[in-house]
Motif scaffolding. Structure first.
Motif, PDB file in Angstrom:
ATOM      1  N   ALA A 145     -36.667  20.062  36.314  1.00 52.33           N
ATOM      2  CA  ALA A 145     -37.543  21.119  35.822  1.00 52.33           C
ATOM      3  C   ALA A 145     -36.706  22.257  35.271  1.00 52.33           C
ATOM      4  N   PRO A 146     -37.313  23.111  34.455  1.00 56.33           N
ATOM      5  CA  PRO A 146     -36.579  24.273  33.940  1.00 56.33           C
ATOM      6  C   PRO A 146     -36.111  25.165  35.081  1.00 56.33           C
ATOM      7  N   VAL A 147     -34.993  25.840  34.865  1.00 56.09           N
ATOM      8  CA  VAL A 147     -34.431  26.722  35.889  1.00 56.09           C
ATOM      9  C   VAL A 147     -35.129  28.074  35.799  1.00 56.09           C
ATOM     10  N   TYR A 148     -35.664  28.525  36.933  1.00 53.71           N
ATOM     11  CA  TYR A 148     -36.337  29.814  36.990  1.00 53.71           C
ATOM     12  C   TYR A 148     -35.568  30.720  37.936  1.00 53.71           C
ATOM     13  N   SER A 149     -35.535  31.991  37.604  1.00 52.64           N
ATOM     14  CA  SER A 149     -34.899  32.960  38.492  1.00 52.64           C
ATOM     15  C   SER A 149     -35.901  33.401  39.548  1.00 52.64           C
ATOM     16  N   SER A 150     -35.376  33.726  40.720  1.00 55.34           N
ATOM     17  CA  SER A 150     -36.239  34.137  41.832  1.00 55.34           C
ATOM     18  C   SER A 150     -36.890  35.486  41.540  1.00 55.34           C
ATOM     19  N   LEU A 151     -38.122  35.646  42.002  1.00 58.85           N
ATOM     20  CA  LEU A 151     -38.848  36.890  41.833  1.00 58.85           C
ATOM     21  C   LEU A 151     -38.450  37.930  42.874  1.00 58.85           C
ATOM     22  N   TYR A 152     -37.678  37.496  43.881  1.00 58.03           N
ATOM     23  CA  TYR A 152     -37.379  38.385  45.004  1.00 58.03           C
ATOM     24  C   TYR A 152     -35.867  38.468  45.228  1.00 58.03           C
ATOM     25  N   PRO A 153     -35.339  39.660  45.513  1.00 54.83           N
ATOM     26  CA  PRO A 153     -33.905  39.792  45.780  1.00 54.83           C
ATOM     27  C   PRO A 153     -33.521  39.083  47.075  1.00 54.83           C
ATOM     28  N   TYR A 154     -32.266  38.669  47.135  1.00 58.53           N
ATOM     29  CA  TYR A 154     -31.785  37.911  48.297  1.00 58.53           C
ATOM     30  C   TYR A 154     -31.926  38.721  49.585  1.00 58.53           C
ATOM     31  N   GLU A 156     -31.869  29.221  43.481  1.00 60.72           N
ATOM     32  CA  GLU A 156     -32.209  28.441  42.286  1.00 60.72           C
ATOM     33  C   GLU A 156     -32.599  26.997  42.566  1.00 60.72           C
ATOM     34  N   SER A 157     -32.053  26.370  43.602  1.00 63.40           N
ATOM     35  CA  SER A 157     -32.398  24.975  43.866  1.00 63.40           C
ATOM     36  C   SER A 157     -32.397  24.710  45.367  1.00 63.40           C
ATOM     37  N   TRP A 158     -33.053  23.613  45.751  1.00 64.25           N
ATOM     38  CA  TRP A 158     -33.099  23.215  47.155  1.00 64.25           C
ATOM     39  C   TRP A 158     -31.678  22.850  47.614  1.00 64.25           C
ATOM     40  N   PRO A 159     -31.181  23.448  48.698  1.00 65.46           N
ATOM     41  CA  PRO A 159     -29.764  23.282  49.055  1.00 65.46           C
ATOM     42  C   PRO A 159     -29.418  21.922  49.635  1.00 65.46           C
ATOM     43  N   LEU A 160     -30.409  21.170  50.135  1.00 62.94           N
ATOM     44  CA  LEU A 160     -30.121  19.873  50.743  1.00 62.94           C
ATOM     45  C   LEU A 160     -30.182  18.761  49.700  1.00 62.94           C
ATOM     46  N   GLU A 161     -29.665  17.612  50.078  1.00 66.06           N
ATOM     47  CA  GLU A 161     -29.618  16.490  49.145  1.00 66.06           C
ATOM     48  C   GLU A 161     -31.002  15.981  48.796  1.00 66.06           C
ATOM     49  N   SER A 162     -31.897  15.956  49.779  1.00 64.77           N
ATOM     50  CA  SER A 162     -33.254  15.470  49.564  1.00 64.77           C
ATOM     51  C   SER A 162     -34.246  16.626  49.662  1.00 64.77           C
ATOM     52  N   GLU A 163     -35.252  16.601  48.808  1.00 68.40           N
ATOM     53  CA  GLU A 163     -36.291  17.627  48.826  1.00 68.40           C
ATOM     54  C   GLU A 163     -37.460  17.236  49.717  1.00 68.40           C
ATOM     55  N   VAL A 200     -48.018  20.704  41.162  1.00 67.14           N
ATOM     56  CA  VAL A 200     -47.217  19.894  42.071  1.00 67.14           C
ATOM     57  C   VAL A 200     -46.726  20.792  43.194  1.00 67.14           C
ATOM     58  N   PHE A 201     -46.220  20.187  44.261  1.00 66.18           N
ATOM     59  CA  PHE A 201     -45.697  20.992  45.354  1.00 66.18           C
ATOM     60  C   PHE A 201     -44.325  20.490  45.768  1.00 66.18           C
ATOM     61  N   GLY A 202     -43.580  21.351  46.392  1.00 66.93           N
ATOM     62  CA  GLY A 202     -42.207  21.084  46.798  1.00 66.93           C
ATOM     63  C   GLY A 202     -41.461  22.406  46.845  1.00 66.93           C
ATOM     64  N   TYR A 203     -40.195  22.408  46.423  1.00 63.33           N
ATOM     65  CA  TYR A 203     -39.421  23.653  46.407  1.00 63.33           C
ATOM     66  C   TYR A 203     -39.764  24.448  45.160  1.00 63.33           C
ATOM     67  N   ASP A 204     -40.195  25.688  45.356  1.00 61.37           N
ATOM     68  CA  ASP A 204     -40.533  26.573  44.244  1.00 61.37           C
ATOM     69  C   ASP A 204     -39.399  27.576  44.051  1.00 61.37           C
ATOM     70  N   PRO A 205     -38.619  27.471  42.960  1.00 62.53           N
ATOM     71  CA  PRO A 205     -37.483  28.371  42.757  1.00 62.53           C
ATOM     72  C   PRO A 205     -37.888  29.814  42.459  1.00 62.53           C
ATOM     73  N   GLN A 206     -39.123  30.035  42.039  1.00 59.36           N
ATOM     74  CA  GLN A 206     -39.554  31.402  41.757  1.00 59.36           C
ATOM     75  C   GLN A 206     -39.836  32.175  43.052  1.00 59.36           C
ATOM     76  N   ASP A 207     -40.515  31.523  43.998  1.00 62.35           N
ATOM     77  CA  ASP A 207     -40.840  32.174  45.270  1.00 62.35           C
ATOM     78  C   ASP A 207     -39.830  31.861  46.362  1.00 62.35           C
ATOM     79  N   ASN A 208     -38.926  30.901  46.102  1.00 58.07           N
ATOM     80  CA  ASN A 208     -37.981  30.432  47.113  1.00 58.07           C
ATOM     81  C   ASN A 208     -38.705  29.988  48.381  1.00 58.07           C
TER      82      ASN A 208
END
Length: 372
Positions: free
Chosen positions: A15-24, A91-98, A171-179
């Motif tokens: 999927a396209p790379v999205y930046s997070s809406l929230y600071p770390y 930006e992405s799910w840190p584990l090998e499997s989502e 779809v559902f899974g890891y959302d890079p915008q909301d982390n």
């Protein structure tokens, strides 16, 4: 058949790379809240469930819905550790499997929906119990019908959660915008999926709860009014009979008159105390109903409103963080404040299982094994 036409629940394509809406820093702070809520939710709801398992005294129809509520909140709480992993990722799910994130999203939404519909079932049960006759209540709440009602508290959220992705709506899974492990806002039809969840999970149970508690309050208010009117009529009749008796007496009797006055005074004091008790009871019931409604609305409304309004999506993470408190608050409202639940839960915490009233067959077996 074209593979692209097949329904997909979880889109694993790049999927396209999205930046997070929230600071770390904000996400890291929220992790502490989610972990605390997870611990409280797992412990509190476990105590509620084990209380019913170990004590036959708690096995009532209403408590069946309370246990279902605790199961839903426990199920939801299991997703929080994986969501914490998502919150601190970039930006992405840190584990090998989502897959863990997908499972967490399923747990979060189905558990949250089941919790909402369980709250509505409890409100409906209380309304029928108080406002209807016991024959009507017994007809509606047979073991088979209760089982169907409990099953529907899970079926409805599952339909709302799984049907739109099957139809290609989100779809559902890891959302890079909301982390988070939730629905993916970057999907072309993501806003439609958010709206479907907001409409399918929030208004219906909210409407049921408001209607049931409003009907319950009106019924109790009318009941108290009738009691007060009956009390005044009985007092009036007593005064009338006493006056007639004294008028028919040919020989004045000061002792009898004084006794009658004292009797009337006693009845008046009793009537005043009775009315005061009614007022206190009515006030207490009003406060409890208002508390239930306020907690329900304040914890759940922000997140579902943010789902329905696309412009408020930046508030979604904070809204769902407020919502998850529902998982650990419900045991306090529906169990800890309940006198019977409170006693059993205290015995469990102190490991005084032999002191639990009306122990279940399982508890009897465990106690006998411990003695041997």
């Amino acid at each position: 058949m074209d593979n692209n036409s097949l329904p997909k629940i979880n889109d694993t394509t790049k999927a396209p790379v999205y930046s997070s809406l929230y600071p770390y820093e904000a996400r890291a702070a929220l992790v502490g809240v989610w972990i605390l809520t997870c611990i409280l939710g797992l412990v509190g709801n476990s105590l509620v469930i084990w209380s019913v398992i170990l004590s036959k005294k708690l096995r009532t129809v209403t408590n069946a819905f309370v246990v279902n509520l605790s199961v839903a909140d426990f199920w939801t709480s299991l997703s929080y550790p994986w969501i914490c992993v998502a919150l601190v990722s970039n930006e992405s799910w840190p584990l090998e499997s989502e897959v863990p994130c997908v499972i967490a999203a399923i747990q979060l939404y189905t558990g949250l929906g089941a919790s909402l519909y369980s709250l509505a079932s409890i409100a409906l049960n209380r309304m029928v119990l108080v406002t209807q006759t016991m024959n009507t209540y017994s007809w509606w709440y047979t073991p088979r019908k209760v089982a169907v009602m409990i099953a529907m508290t899970w079926v409805c959220p599952c339909i709302v959660f799984f049907l739109p992705p099957i139809l290609g709506i989100g779809v559902f899974g890891y959302d890079p915008q909301d982390n988070t492990c939730s629905d993916k806002d970057g999907h072309p039809r993501g806003p439609e999926y958010n709206l479907a969840q907001s409409v399918g999970l929030y208004p219906v149970p909210m409407l049921i709860i408001i209607c049931c508690y409003t009907a319950l309050y009106i019924h109790l208010k009318q009941h108290f009014r009738k009691m007060k009117k009956k009390d005044n009529m009985e007092l009036s009749q007593t005064l009338s009979v006493d006056t007639t008796t004294r008028c028919q007496s040919h020989v004045p009797n000061r002792v009898s008159t004084a006794s009658s006055i004292n009797s009337v005074s006693t009845l008046q004091d009793s009537s005043v105390r009775h009315r005061q008790a009614i007022s206190r009871q009515q006030l207490a019931i009003t406060k409890n109903l208002f508390l239930v409604f306020c907690i329900f609305a304040s914890l759940l409304s922000p997140y579902f409103i943010s789902l329905a309004i696309p412009s408020s999506r930046k508030f979604a993470l904070y809204g769902v963080t407020i919502t998850v408190f529902n998982s650990c608050v419900n045991p306090i409202i529906y169990a800890v404040n309940h006198p019977q639940f409170k006693v059993v839960m205290r015995k469990i915490v102190k490991c005084r299982y032999s002191e639990i009233q009306e122990p279940s067959d399982l508890l009897k077996l465990l106690l006998s094994l411990r003695k041997n």
